[in-house]
Design a protein around this motif. Structure first.
Motif, short mmCIF file in Angstrom:
data_model
loop_
_atom_site.label_atom_id
_atom_site.label_comp_id
_atom_site.label_asym_id
_atom_site.label_seq_id
_atom_site.Cartn_x
_atom_site.Cartn_y
_atom_site.Cartn_z
N GLY A 59 0.99 -1.17 -0.12
CA GLY A 59 0.09 -0.02 0.04
C GLY A 59 0.79 1.33 0.01
N GLN A 60 2.17 1.06 0.05
CA GLN A 60 3.16 2.19 0.14
C GLN A 60 3.67 2.85 -1.34
OE1 GLN A 60 6.00 1.02 2.60
NE2 GLN A 60 4.64 1.10 4.43
N ASP A 61 2.98 2.37 -2.31
CA ASP A 61 3.16 2.82 -3.57
C ASP A 61 4.77 2.50 -4.27
OD1 ASP A 61 0.57 3.95 -4.12
OD2 ASP A 61 1.00 5.85 -3.72
N ALA A 62 5.22 1.49 -3.89
CA ALA A 62 6.66 1.12 -4.07
C ALA A 62 6.57 -0.23 -4.62
CB ALA A 62 7.66 1.52 -2.94
N GLU A 63 7.40 -0.67 -5.47
CA GLU A 63 7.73 -1.84 -5.97
C GLU A 63 8.42 -2.65 -4.74
OE1 GLU A 63 6.73 -3.19 -8.75
OE2 GLU A 63 5.73 -1.29 -8.89
N LEU A 64 8.24 -4.07 -4.58
CA LEU A 64 8.75 -4.81 -3.62
C LEU A 64 9.75 -5.68 -4.13
CD1 LEU A 64 5.55 -5.21 -1.47
CD2 LEU A 64 7.52 -4.02 -0.67
N PRO A 65 11.11 -5.46 -4.44
CA PRO A 65 11.82 -6.39 -5.05
C PRO A 65 12.24 -7.80 -4.06
CG PRO A 65 12.95 -4.55 -4.38
CD PRO A 65 11.76 -4.26 -4.22
N VAL A 66 12.51 -8.62 -4.74
CA VAL A 66 12.92 -9.98 -4.15
C VAL A 66 13.63 -9.78 -2.86
CG1 VAL A 66 13.82 -12.27 -4.23
CG2 VAL A 66 12.43 -11.28 -6.23
N LEU A 67 14.70 -8.97 -2.81
CA LEU A 67 15.58 -8.72 -1.74
C LEU A 67 14.88 -8.22 -0.65
CD1 LEU A 67 18.61 -8.88 -0.83
CD2 LEU A 67 18.90 -6.73 -1.82
N VAL A 68 13.98 -7.28 -0.76
CA VAL A 68 13.14 -6.72 0.35
C VAL A 68 12.37 -7.51 0.89
CG1 VAL A 68 11.46 -5.13 1.03
CG2 VAL A 68 13.25 -4.17 -0.71
N ILE A 69 11.59 -8.61 0.16
CA ILE A 69 11.02 -9.71 0.69
C ILE A 69 11.87 -10.73 1.43
CG2 ILE A 69 9.49 -11.70 0.04
CD1 ILE A 69 8.53 -9.85 -2.33
N PHE A 70 13.01 -11.05 0.78
CA PHE A 70 14.09 -11.68 1.76
C PHE A 70 14.29 -11.07 3.02
CE2 PHE A 70 14.88 -14.64 -1.86
CZ PHE A 70 15.17 -15.74 -1.07
N GLY A 71 14.46 -9.80 2.92
CA GLY A 71 14.92 -9.22 4.19
C GLY A 71 13.56 -9.38 5.32
N ILE A 72 12.50 -9.26 4.85
CA ILE A 72 11.21 -9.55 5.69
C ILE A 72 11.22 -10.90 6.10
CG2 ILE A 72 8.71 -9.81 5.49
CD1 ILE A 72 8.68 -7.67 3.51
N ALA A 73 11.56 -11.93 5.21
CA ALA A 73 11.55 -13.27 5.61
C ALA A 73 12.60 -13.48 6.60
CB ALA A 73 11.85 -14.36 4.40
N LYS A 74 13.78 -12.72 6.56
CA LYS A 74 15.10 -13.18 7.69
C LYS A 74 14.22 -12.45 9.08
CE LYS A 74 19.74 -11.79 8.73
NZ LYS A 74 20.63 -10.97 8.15
N ASN A 75 13.64 -11.60 8.75
CA ASN A 75 13.25 -11.08 10.17
C ASN A 75 12.07 -11.84 10.75
OD1 ASN A 75 14.68 -8.76 10.17
ND2 ASN A 75 13.54 -7.40 9.23
N VAL A 76 10.88 -12.32 10.01
CA VAL A 76 10.21 -13.20 10.47
C VAL A 76 10.72 -14.36 11.01
CG1 VAL A 76 8.28 -14.69 9.60
CG2 VAL A 76 8.17 -12.44 8.93
N LEU A 77 11.68 -15.08 10.36
CA LEU A 77 12.44 -16.30 10.76
C LEU A 77 13.18 -16.02 12.23
CD1 LEU A 77 13.10 -19.12 10.29
CD2 LEU A 77 15.22 -18.45 9.14
N ARG A 78 13.81 -14.76 12.42
CA ARG A 78 14.34 -14.36 13.49
C ARG A 78 13.26 -14.14 14.72
NH1 ARG A 78 17.98 -9.16 12.13
NH2 ARG A 78 19.72 -10.28 11.10
N ASN A 79 12.04 -13.67 14.45
CA ASN A 79 11.10 -13.75 15.55
C ASN A 79 10.64 -15.11 15.78
OD1 ASN A 79 11.25 -10.94 15.67
ND2 ASN A 79 9.35 -10.63 14.00
#
Length: 174
Positions: A59-79
């Motif tokens: 919803g933030q008007d920006a593309e979401l490249p794979v690297l950003v999604i991997f960063g999210i995944a890394k944080n989810v895995l850490r949690n």
């Protein structure tokens, strides 16, 4: 243009951004979790959490490249790992559960990978299993691309040595 039409267009653009991000990365993110968790159900749950967050970010008007999604995944895995540590009373950063392998070659490679140091193992997995470049891995691990290339070089060298040791020890027992 009415507010309703403009709102529908914004929602349509958000949905397009989300679907593009989902289509381009879902399988890679699932495999990332599958190699690092205890089973497919956990990997699916964590993957769903990643894409819930991706939906919010779409919803933030920006593309979401794979690297950003991997960063999210890394944080989810850490949690997830922190949650497991608290509930089990254990301390641990990243866990790598070996995937059951049938062929002996895959098993020996996985065994050798399990014997690498955590930093080298992570760089190796992110590069070869997840298909990230040295620059992408450096952003994900918050280090330099040069450090990633050095870790990757050491990991490959050590992996070769470990596989050679296994080959020699297997040859000696036959």
């Amino acid at each position: 243009m009415s507010l309703q039409t403009m709102g529908e267009r914004v929602d349509l653009e958000r949905e397009k951004r989300f679907l593009a991000a989902h289509t381009g990365s879902h399988d890679r993110i699932y495999r990332y979790f599958r190699r690092r968790t205890d089973g497919p159900a956990t990997a699916e749950d964590l993957c769903a959490e990643v894409f819930r967050i991706v939906w919010e970010k779409s919803g933030q008007d920006a593309e979401l490249p794979v690297l950003v999604i991997f960063g999210i995944a890394k944080n989810v895995l850490r949690n997830h790992d922190r949650s497991l540590s608290r509930s089990a009373g254990l301390i641990g950063a990243l866990r790598f559960e070996p995937i059951p392998a049938t062929p002996a070659v895959e098993s020996s490679v996985r065994d050798a990978i399990d014997h690498l140091g955590p930093k080298e193992r992570e760089v190796l997995l992110l590069t070869y299993w997840d298909g990230l470049t040295a620059v992408e891995v450096s952003h994900l691990l918050d280090t330099t691309a040069t450090a990633v290339r050095m870790r990757l070089h050491r990991a490959r060298k050590e992996l070769g040595r470990l596989l050679q040791e296994q080959k020699v020890s297997e040859g000696a027992t036959e």
